[in-house]
Design a protein around this motif. Structure first.
Motif, PDB file in Angstrom:
ATOM      1  N   LEU A 118       0.827  -1.209   0.000  1.00 62.95           N
ATOM      2  CA  LEU A 118       0.000   0.000   0.000  1.00 62.95           C
ATOM      3  C   LEU A 118       0.858   1.254   0.000  1.00 62.95           C
ATOM      4  O   LEU A 118       1.955   1.272   0.560  1.00 62.95           O
ATOM      5  CB  LEU A 118      -0.906   0.028   1.237  1.00 62.95           C
ATOM      6  CG  LEU A 118      -1.890  -1.132   1.428  1.00 62.95           C
ATOM      7  CD1 LEU A 118      -2.693  -0.935   2.711  1.00 62.95           C
ATOM      8  CD2 LEU A 118      -2.829  -1.261   0.242  1.00 62.95           C
ATOM      9  N   ALA A 119       0.310   2.302  -0.604  1.00 68.37           N
ATOM     10  CA  ALA A 119       0.897   3.632  -0.496  1.00 68.37           C
ATOM     11  C   ALA A 119       0.478   4.212   0.856  1.00 68.37           C
ATOM     12  O   ALA A 119      -0.433   3.693   1.509  1.00 68.37           O
ATOM     13  CB  ALA A 119       0.390   4.503  -1.636  1.00 68.37           C
ATOM     14  N   PRO A 120       1.135   5.302   1.311  1.00 71.21           N
ATOM     15  CA  PRO A 120       0.778   5.865   2.616  1.00 71.21           C
ATOM     16  C   PRO A 120      -0.701   6.225   2.766  1.00 71.21           C
ATOM     17  O   PRO A 120      -1.236   6.185   3.876  1.00 71.21           O
ATOM     18  CB  PRO A 120       1.662   7.114   2.706  1.00 71.21           C
ATOM     19  CG  PRO A 120       2.860   6.771   1.888  1.00 71.21           C
ATOM     20  CD  PRO A 120       2.335   5.953   0.750  1.00 71.21           C
ATOM     21  N   ASP A 121      -1.380   6.549   1.664  1.00 73.40           N
ATOM     22  CA  ASP A 121      -2.806   6.901   1.779  1.00 73.40           C
ATOM     23  C   ASP A 121      -3.708   5.678   1.694  1.00 73.40           C
ATOM     24  O   ASP A 121      -4.926   5.808   1.660  1.00 73.40           O
ATOM     25  CB  ASP A 121      -3.197   7.927   0.714  1.00 73.40           C
ATOM     26  CG  ASP A 121      -3.197   7.341  -0.690  1.00 73.40           C
ATOM     27  OD1 ASP A 121      -2.717   6.208  -0.876  1.00 73.40           O
ATOM     28  OD2 ASP A 121      -3.676   8.036  -1.617  1.00 73.40           O
ATOM     29  N   GLY A 122      -3.115   4.499   1.645  1.00 74.64           N
ATOM     30  CA  GLY A 122      -3.914   3.280   1.607  1.00 74.64           C
ATOM     31  C   GLY A 122      -4.193   2.770   0.205  1.00 74.64           C
ATOM     32  O   GLY A 122      -4.786   1.702   0.042  1.00 74.64           O
ATOM     33  N   SER A 123      -3.767   3.519  -0.814  1.00 77.39           N
ATOM     34  CA  SER A 123      -3.978   3.044  -2.190  1.00 77.39           C
ATOM     35  C   SER A 123      -3.119   1.809  -2.446  1.00 77.39           C
ATOM     36  O   SER A 123      -2.033   1.665  -1.883  1.00 77.39           O
ATOM     37  CB  SER A 123      -3.592   4.130  -3.203  1.00 77.39           C
ATOM     38  OG  SER A 123      -4.419   5.256  -3.063  1.00 77.39           O
ATOM     39  N   TYR A 124      -3.600   0.950  -3.313  1.00 76.25           N
ATOM     40  CA  TYR A 124      -2.812  -0.226  -3.677  1.00 76.25           C
ATOM     41  C   TYR A 124      -1.578   0.200  -4.453  1.00 76.25           C
ATOM     42  O   TYR A 124      -1.631   1.089  -5.301  1.00 76.25           O
ATOM     43  CB  TYR A 124      -3.643  -1.183  -4.533  1.00 76.25           C
ATOM     44  CG  TYR A 124      -4.781  -1.813  -3.764  1.00 76.25           C
ATOM     45  CD1 TYR A 124      -4.534  -2.807  -2.822  1.00 76.25           C
ATOM     46  CD2 TYR A 124      -6.095  -1.410  -3.964  1.00 76.25           C
ATOM     47  CE1 TYR A 124      -5.570  -3.373  -2.101  1.00 76.25           C
ATOM     48  CE2 TYR A 124      -7.139  -1.974  -3.253  1.00 76.25           C
ATOM     49  CZ  TYR A 124      -6.871  -2.954  -2.317  1.00 76.25           C
ATOM     50  OH  TYR A 124      -7.904  -3.510  -1.602  1.00 76.25           O
ATOM     51  N   ASN A 145      -5.342   3.571  -7.329  1.00 75.92           N
ATOM     52  CA  ASN A 145      -6.286   2.453  -7.321  1.00 75.92           C
ATOM     53  C   ASN A 145      -6.808   2.129  -8.715  1.00 75.92           C
ATOM     54  O   ASN A 145      -7.023   0.976  -9.054  1.00 75.92           O
ATOM     55  CB  ASN A 145      -7.455   2.769  -6.389  1.00 75.92           C
ATOM     56  CG  ASN A 145      -7.017   2.792  -4.944  1.00 75.92           C
ATOM     57  OD1 ASN A 145      -6.302   1.896  -4.499  1.00 75.92           O
ATOM     58  ND2 ASN A 145      -7.422   3.815  -4.215  1.00 75.92           N
TER      59      ASN A 145
END
Lengths: 190, 531
Positions: A79-85, A135
């Protein structure tokens, strides 16, 4: 035929020529005997690249994008820091000629095309690797006169393009029980 | 809103409208609430968890009882171990054996499963397999030998979807004799992550005969750290805090972020990683544990948060969603700089590297067993079936939020069967009959089928043994750690190497509580002598 190719040649940001010499054609053709399937990454999230047929020698071209989680991730997903895959992407093209001039460059962009990142120049095997942390995204292969790794957005014609499987998540209305959306219009295989 | 049969309407996100045809629908099972005839005021108020250090052969008595708790302003009857939330934090030295006498004082039968411990099979806490469930006013004595250092946890193995959600969970910290087992840190914090589903009257009822929320598991809408909704802490500038994270939620996988603080992952379920590794978040599925060192460099406030990209199926989009789990105030007073500086060093754990090295030779070979995960539904409401089948073009690798609260609530284990299927034999769930010898290294390949009625991620848990995740989708894992639970995302194929070190009858199952009770489990045998 050559007139049509010459016309198409003006579509891009620069002119290029197409040779009819059998010897030269052979030197620049890469036509595998089979279409490569994804061997790494979840098959489900792999997607096809579809030719625009804008560039001579790409009418029969096929391409795939494999999306995999890095072996360096301590988790089953990345995941990226913002929660994106986040995925490691691998682009491969087949059944097309390498251009005589210019470079095939792979890019990844958001579905709104408001952010673009350069993945890299395709190698002699028509492959390139990069990363994405959006995403939904589109992978674009363009023909560029420059091989500048700092180039911020493409300037040449689009050769191939395809949307991540996540791009198929439309509204429930769009995919209602009695409605079949023409996803091919978006560049999907089916 | 009151509905038929004593149910209340599940809380809905107003951005996600109810499907046509579902108005007034309720689950086909009855509602369950603990202590319905009891005045909460007559019950003891639950207390925060106490630390219980135990030595070899020490005995701890645990009572499983009803307690009174207040969560998000709602006074509720819940369950507790020794009246505490979470249950007592048990500390024991590695290789010790502790005795735990459990008395059941709640209205349901229960057991205690010692999650992750390579325990004597008799004390694994699985009703019908390793023991009979402990009835009301009955006792059972567990002998818990703890061979591996690390953070473990204990919970019931009877209707986890209800009992665990009502507060029956606690940690067991097994300490290494090596004082340098972990690197330097100024302090340690225990973070037990949980969520609970409540409306304006308190907790939403659970299913009486079988679980509701069988499709996605019961996601809560209120987040908790150590049973609190308003967790806070204070640290000094440069302070290195070692967090021991445990996810005890029924279904939610957390993506834990610590603002812009530097963080490195040190250990997981049953061991340390081969190497400490800098990360930007911790992805922790139900039942997993992670040990993470975090250095707070700048004065101010840092939100420890669950930072996710949720899905809105009706709009067909991802959207950012952040839930604050804890608020950290970083003072401008400096912490001891030597420890702060030591954080920069990413330690290699040479004993782990040595221990896992021989198993790498198994990475390339064919699997001994292959499983696929899928789901079967029967008699689900027609509106749910239609909408699910029309939304099958994309399933995300992970479900971070309950994107279909009413459909999920209405699906029960009577209508949904989650399946682990042996690819070779076609056997499903408890039909699977595997047998191994102590010393076997068993390679299992598990594929999460994306083309099922409702594909979803599964935290796969193996009892009594430890395993390595060798690869995900053919990509070899570069930094190994011994696990007892690992996430299998949708569409992915995970190769695990299970070290069969512990004889007995052991379970393997999905640790989403509702999936477990909807069938997603089987047991296998490990023999300690050749037949």
């Amino acid at each position: 035929m050559l007139q049509i190719l010459a016309l198409l040649g003006t579509i891009g940001a620069f002119d290029y020529s197409v040779t009819s010499s059998p010897a030269e054609t052979k030197a620049h053709e890469i036509i595998p005997t089979h279409i490569e399937l994804c061997t790494v990454g979840p098959q489900y999230y792999a997607f096809e690249l579809v030719t625009t047929k804008n560039i001579p020698g790409t009418g029969l071209a096929t391409g795939q994008v494999q999306a995999s989680v890095s072996g360096n991730s301590p988790f089953s997903v990345q995941l990226a820091p913002d929660g994106s895959y986040a995925y490691d992407l691998h682009v491969s093209l087949q059944r097309m000629r390498a251009p005589l001039q210019g470079n095939l460059v792979a890019w990844v962009t958001t579905t709104e095309i408001d952010r673009i990142e350069r993945m890299g120049t395709l190698d002699a095997n028509l492959q390139a690797s990069g990363r994405v942390s959006w995403n939904k995204y589109i992978v674009v292969v363009t023909l560029e006169s420059s091989d500048d790794p700092h180039q911020e957005q493409w300037a040449g014609p689009i050769v191939m393009r395809g949307m991540s499987r996540s791009g198929m998540m439309h509204t429930m209305v769009g995919h209602g029980a009695l409605q079949e959306e023409n996803c091919a219009a978006y560049g999907y295989g089916n | 809103m009151m509905m038929s049969g004593g149910w209340r309407m599940v809380p809905m996100d107003m951005n996600m409208p109810m499907l046509p045809g579902l108005e007034g629908a309720v689950p086909v099972v009855g509602p369950f609430m603990p202590g319905t005839m009891i005045d909460p005021a007559t019950l003891p108020e639950a207390r925060p968890s106490l630390v219980v250090p135990l030595s070899n052969m020490d005995t701890l008595d645990i009572s499983v009882s009803m307690v009174r708790r207040t969560i998000a302003g709602h006074e509720m009857i819940m369950f507790g171990y020794n009246g505490q939330y979470p249950g007592p934090l048990i500390q024991a030295p590695q290789n010790a054996t502790i005795i735990v006498r459990v008395k059941n004082e709640i209205e349901m039968p229960t057991t205690i499963h010692w999650h992750g411990i390579r325990i004597d099979n008799r004390f694994d806490g699985v009703p019908g397999l390793t023991q009979e469930a402990i009835g009301r006013d009955e006792t059972f004595t567990y002998e818990v030998r703890v061979p591996d250092a690390g953070m473990y946890w204990y919970h019931p193995h009877v209707r986890e979807d209800v009992q665990q959600d009502l507060g029956l969970y606690g940690n067991l910290l097994v300490t290494s004799p090596d004082p340098n087992y972990y690197g330097p840190a100024h302090r340690e914090e225990i973070f037990v992550l949980d969520d609970i589903l409540i409306d304006d009257q308190g907790a939403l009822p659970w299913g009486e005969e079988s679980p509701t929320h069988a499709l996605m598991g019961r996601f809560g809408n209120v987040m908790m750290v150590n049973g609190k909704t308003d967790h806070q802490m204070e640290v000094r500038q440069g302070e290195v805090v070692r967090f021991h994270l445990t996810n005890v939620a029924n279904s939610r996988t957390f993506n834990v972020t610590f603002g812009n603080a530097a963080m490195k992952v040190v250990a997981s379920d049953v061991s340390r990683f081969e190497r400490e590794q800098l990360v930007t978040s911790i992805v922790i599925a139900p039942a997993e544990r992670y040990v993470v060192d975090v250095r707070f460099d700048k004065p101010g406030e840092v939100a420890i948060a669950n930072t996710i990209q949720a899905i809105n199926h009706f709009r067909g989009e991802f959207y950012p969603h952040v839930d604050t789990l804890s608020l950290v105030t970083v003072s401008d007073q400096n912490a001891d700089s030597e420890v702060s500086m030591a954080f920069e060093t990413l330690r290699e754990h040479s004993d782990v590297v040595r221990e896992v090295r021989p198993l790498r030779e198994h990475f390339g070979r064919e699997p001994d067993h292959e499983l696929v995960t899928t789901v079967r539904v029967q008699n689900l409401h027609q509106s749910i079936v239609l909408s699910m089948e029309s939304d099958t073009l994309y399933a995300a690798p992970m479900e971070w939020n309950d994107a279909m609260p009413m459909m999920n609530w209405l699906s029960t284990a009577d209508e949904v069967t989650w399946i682990l299927e042996d690819v070779t034999t076609g056997a499903q769930n408890d039909e699977i009959d595997w047998s191994f010898q102590v010393g076997d290294i068993v390679k299992m390949r598990i594929h999460n089928k994306p083309d099922s009625f409702h594909p979803m991620n599964h935290p796969i848990h193996i009892h009594g043994q430890r395993f390595l995740v060798a690869s995900i989708d053919g990509v070899e894992n570069q930094n190994l750690v011994w696990k007892d639970t690992a996430i299998l995302p949708v569409g992915s194929t995970m190769d695990v190497l299970v070290e069969m070190s512990n004889p007995g009858e052991w379970m393997m199952h999905c640790h989403i509580a509702e999936h477990l009770h909807a069938g997603m489990m089987f047991s296998f045998t490990v023999n300690d002598q050749a037949p």
